[in-house]
Design an enzyme around this catalytic site. Structure first.
Site, short mmCIF file in Angstrom:
data_model
loop_
_atom_site.label_atom_id
_atom_site.label_comp_id
_atom_site.label_asym_id
_atom_site.label_seq_id
_atom_site.Cartn_x
_atom_site.Cartn_y
_atom_site.Cartn_z
N MET A 1 1.83 3.00 2.47
CA MET A 1 2.77 3.10 3.58
C MET A 1 3.85 2.03 3.55
O MET A 1 4.94 2.25 4.07
CB MET A 1 2.02 3.04 4.91
N GLY A 2 3.56 0.91 3.00
CA GLY A 2 4.56 -0.15 3.03
C GLY A 2 4.03 -1.45 2.49
O GLY A 2 3.01 -1.49 1.80
N GLY B 1 0.82 -1.20 0.00
CA GLY B 1 0.00 0.00 0.00
C GLY B 1 0.86 1.25 0.00
O GLY B 1 2.07 1.19 -0.24
N ASP C 1 -11.03 4.73 6.90
CA ASP C 1 -10.83 4.15 5.56
C ASP C 1 -11.50 2.78 5.46
O ASP C 1 -10.92 1.84 4.93
CB ASP C 1 -9.34 4.03 5.24
#
Length: 352
Positions: free
Chosen positions: A28-29, A26, A139
């Site tokens: 972020m990581g 994603g 989310d």
């Protein structure tokens, strides 16, 4: 959940966990499937190298871990371990087997009213625990809901934040997934538990429709529709449509609470399940497979329509041997009792 082989650049060991597969990536990581020495499987998220030095991303990551630690409930993945001070910060949660709601709908089509309501009731109950911990997910969407054998699980609190905390985004910048985030998020206004209710409503509409209630399009188009247009719920089962419409109200104050939503969805799920059961019971042959007629052999005659089939022509039912044994035991028992009764009445005596 789809798994991919590790790439050359992926780590093989993080903390006390050995990594086996990639589960996804994603903003972020990367999320990996890992296990500890006891064989416990985890979903382990590692921040991307280019973001590890960014203090804003570190703060967001720390907030995700903090949120996961504070939540107590069966509808979220339990936090197992974390290291926020590592060169590449990471944290591990309980691995949840099963497809995402998004994948299930994509593969099998829209779910029934009973299935949608049952999933929604469990998720709403899970959000009660999330909000009681002072956290807003922000989310919630079909890809962040995993359908495990033990029920749905909410994952990915990557942009979740504590109630009352200041947002890391600028006003007017939406953080979330277009088509599933609430209007107040698009406008850059404060988020509340009601924002998650909106997202859950959009998610359940997706489950019942097979598509977002705001259709498809670019991010800008989707955000505009969320703020200015009404959701398209044509095709949503009548049992669910009014409740989902109230969840998708533009004003947060007009949406039901997560507790109210959970109770209503439980009622709908139970009622729809009873209706499906009664429908099947009243039409026991409705779902029976249709058998093609046997091919006609040369020289044979076909019985005229409406004529009765002779007993010799009827298909024999399989013999229930257990039932036969039970009947035989009953017959022998009754025969012995009758015989003993007759003997007693006649004063029957055995040979001297």
């Amino acid at each position: 959940m789809a798994m991919m082989r590790l790439r050359r650049e992926d780590p093989r060991v993080v903390g006390a966990f050995r990594l086996h597969r990639r589960l996804g990536a994603g903003g972020m990581g990367v999320v990996y499937l890992g296990s500890d020495r006891r064989g416990q499987r985890v979903a382990l998220k590692v921040i991307r190298p280019d973001l590890a030095e960014d203090q804003e991303f570190r703060s967001r990551f720390a907030r995700e871990v903090s949120a996961a630690r504070r939540i107590r409930g069966g509808c979220t993945a339990r936090l197992v371990a974390a290291d926020l001070d590592a060169t590449r910060p990471w944290f591990a949660t309980q691995y949840v087997p099963g497809p995402s709601l998004h994948d299930k709908v994509m593969e099998e089509g829209a779910l029934s009213a009973a299935e949608t309501a049952a999933i929604g009731a469990a998720l709403a109950e899970g959000l009660v625990a999330v909000h009681e911990a002072g956290v807003v997910h922000r989310d919630l969407k079909p890809s962040n809901i995993l359908l495990s054998p033990k029920g749905p699980r909410i994952i990915d609190f990557g942009i979740a934040w504590a109630t009352g905390a200041s947002t890391l985004t600028h006003v007017g910048t939406a953080v979330g997934s277009p088509g599933f985030l609430a209007p107040e998020q698009v406008r850059g206004q404060p988020v509340t538990p009601a924002s998650d209710v909106f997202s859950l409503g959009a998610t359940l509409a997706y489950s019942a429709l097979g598509d977002s209630p705001f259709g498809q399009g670019s991010s800008e188009v989707m955000l505009y529709r969320v703020v200015h247009e009404e959701p398209q719920l044509r095709g949503v089962p009548a049992a669910l449509a009014p409740l989902l419409r109230s969840c998708l109200a533009k004003s947060p104050t007009e949406r039901p609470s997560t507790l109210q939503l959970s109770l209503r969805l439980k009622e709908i799920a139970a009622r729809e399940a009873r209706g499906a059961t009664q429908s099947t019971a009243s039409h026991p042959r409705a779902n029976a497979p249709v058998r093609a007629p046997a091919p006609r052999q040369p020289g044979t005659r076909t019985a005229p329509a409406g004529s009765r089939t002779r007993p010799a022509q009827r298909a024999r039912r399989p013999v229930d041997r257990k039932l036969l044994r039970q009947r035989l035991v009953v017959f022998i028992t009754v025969t012995l009792l009758v015989a003993l009764g007759v003997a007693a009445a006649q004063g029957c005596q055995g040979p001297l």
